[in-house]
Design a protein around this motif. Structure first.
Motif, short mmCIF file in Angstrom:
data_model
loop_
_atom_site.label_atom_id
_atom_site.label_comp_id
_atom_site.label_asym_id
_atom_site.label_seq_id
_atom_site.Cartn_x
_atom_site.Cartn_y
_atom_site.Cartn_z
N TYR A 37 0.83 -1.19 0.00
CA TYR A 37 0.00 0.00 0.00
C TYR A 37 0.87 1.25 0.00
CZ TYR A 37 -3.75 -3.23 0.89
OH TYR A 37 -4.65 -4.25 0.76
N MET A 38 0.32 2.33 -0.53
CA MET A 38 1.08 3.56 -0.65
C MET A 38 1.38 4.17 0.73
SD MET A 38 0.29 6.97 -2.90
CE MET A 38 0.55 6.08 -4.43
N TYR A 39 0.47 3.99 1.68
CA TYR A 39 0.63 4.57 3.01
C TYR A 39 0.63 3.46 4.06
CZ TYR A 39 -0.74 8.77 0.52
OH TYR A 39 -0.81 9.80 -0.38
N GLU A 40 1.36 3.71 5.13
CA GLU A 40 1.37 2.78 6.26
C GLU A 40 1.29 3.58 7.56
OE1 GLU A 40 4.76 0.39 8.49
OE2 GLU A 40 4.20 -0.62 6.61
N LEU A 41 0.40 3.17 8.42
CA LEU A 41 0.29 3.72 9.76
C LEU A 41 0.59 2.59 10.72
CD1 LEU A 41 -0.49 6.09 11.59
CD2 LEU A 41 -2.86 5.31 11.44
N GLY A 42 1.60 2.77 11.56
CA GLY A 42 2.03 1.65 12.40
C GLY A 42 2.40 2.05 13.80
N ILE A 43 2.51 1.03 14.62
CA ILE A 43 2.97 1.19 16.00
C ILE A 43 3.91 0.03 16.31
CG2 ILE A 43 0.97 -0.03 16.95
CD1 ILE A 43 1.26 1.84 19.43
N SER A 44 4.96 0.33 17.01
CA SER A 44 5.88 -0.69 17.50
C SER A 44 5.98 -0.49 19.01
CB SER A 44 7.27 -0.53 16.88
OG SER A 44 7.20 -0.65 15.49
N ASN A 45 6.01 -1.60 19.72
CA ASN A 45 6.19 -1.48 21.16
C ASN A 45 7.01 -2.65 21.65
OD1 ASN A 45 4.30 -3.64 22.23
ND2 ASN A 45 2.94 -2.48 20.89
N GLY A 46 7.68 -2.42 22.76
CA GLY A 46 8.51 -3.48 23.29
C GLY A 46 9.39 -3.02 24.43
N VAL A 47 10.44 -3.80 24.63
CA VAL A 47 11.38 -3.56 25.72
C VAL A 47 12.55 -2.74 25.19
CG1 VAL A 47 12.94 -4.67 27.35
CG2 VAL A 47 10.75 -5.72 26.81
N VAL A 48 12.92 -1.71 25.95
CA VAL A 48 14.05 -0.85 25.60
C VAL A 48 15.10 -0.98 26.69
CG1 VAL A 48 14.79 1.53 25.17
CG2 VAL A 48 12.51 0.78 24.42
N ILE A 68 7.47 5.52 -2.10
CA ILE A 68 7.84 6.36 -3.24
C ILE A 68 8.24 5.45 -4.40
CG2 ILE A 68 9.47 8.10 -4.07
CD1 ILE A 68 9.86 8.90 -1.12
N GLY A 69 7.78 5.77 -5.59
CA GLY A 69 8.18 5.04 -6.79
C GLY A 69 7.36 3.79 -7.03
N GLU A 70 7.50 3.26 -8.26
CA GLU A 70 6.72 2.09 -8.66
C GLU A 70 7.17 0.81 -7.95
OE1 GLU A 70 5.89 1.48 -12.77
OE2 GLU A 70 5.90 3.64 -13.16
N SER A 71 8.45 0.71 -7.64
CA SER A 71 8.93 -0.51 -6.98
C SER A 71 8.44 -0.61 -5.54
CB SER A 71 10.46 -0.54 -6.98
OG SER A 71 10.98 0.43 -6.09
N GLN A 72 8.04 0.52 -4.96
CA GLN A 72 7.55 0.60 -3.59
C GLN A 72 8.58 0.06 -2.58
OE1 GLN A 72 3.71 -1.33 -3.98
NE2 GLN A 72 2.74 0.66 -4.12
N LYS A 73 9.86 0.17 -2.92
CA LYS A 73 10.93 -0.24 -2.01
C LYS A 73 11.39 0.90 -1.14
CE LYS A 73 12.89 -4.05 -4.61
NZ LYS A 73 13.36 -5.07 -3.71
N LEU A 74 11.07 2.13 -1.51
CA LEU A 74 11.51 3.30 -0.76
C LEU A 74 10.30 4.02 -0.19
CD1 LEU A 74 14.15 4.76 -3.25
CD2 LEU A 74 14.58 3.36 -1.22
N GLY A 75 10.53 4.69 0.92
CA GLY A 75 9.47 5.48 1.52
C GLY A 75 10.04 6.56 2.41
#
Length: 166
Positions: A37-48, A68-75
């Motif tokens: 997908y073009m956009y991602e909304l995420g959360i990460s949680n854990g031990v620091v 970004i781009g057609e390959s969708q490898k960059l963002g």
């Protein structure tokens, strides 16, 4: 010491399980159109683990990334991290996202960090993260490992990444 061993074992187990599941379906996926997908909304949680203060704490990170781009490898995106320790560490970052292989993502996130417990504590910082995402439709889930540092602090994190693509 037992906590470090337990966390490392859990990370290795999760990574191996997800890799095995991915391998079983690899042939099927080669015949399907892989779409991120073009956009991602995420959360990460854990031990620091704060190496400077030699203590563990809970940490959470939210982010929004646009590919970004057609390959969708960059963002590129923006992220906010909070470590719930005595000093209440915060970080606001610009995220440079790279997907070198299917399900594997790397994030380099320069930004600023500050402590709620100290006035005028704003300073430059950098976060680097690696994560493996198991895709469930629009949702991604998987282990994440990261490191963050600035001129006065060094911390490492191990946790779980959850995201939705749209």
């Amino acid at each position: 010491m037992k906590i470090k061993s337990l966390l490392l074992s859990a990370f290795i187990f999760i990574s191996m399980s997800l890799a095995a599941q991915n391998h079983e379906h690899e042939h099927e996926l080669d015949h399907q159109h892989k779409h991120h997908y073009m956009y991602e909304l995420g959360i990460s949680n854990g031990v620091v683990y704060n190496a400077t203060e030699k203590e563990f704490a809970y940490g959470a990170h939210v982010h929004f990334i646009r590919t970004i781009g057609e390959s969708q490898k960059l963002g590129i995106g923006i992220g906010y991290e909070r470590i719930f320790d005595d000093h209440k560490h915060n970080a606001l970052n610009i995220i440079l996202h790279y997907r070198p292989a299917e399900h594997l993502s790397l994030n380099i996130a320069p930004g600023v960090v500050w402590l709620d417990s100290e006035k005028n504590s704003l300073k430059p910082g950098l976060h680097i993260e690696g994560l493996y995402e198991f895709e469930l439709g629009r949702f991604h889930i998987g282990p994440i490992i990261g490191i963050g540092f600035n001129t006065e602090d060094l911390h490492a994190s191990l946790g779980l990444h959850l995201a939705v693509g749209f």
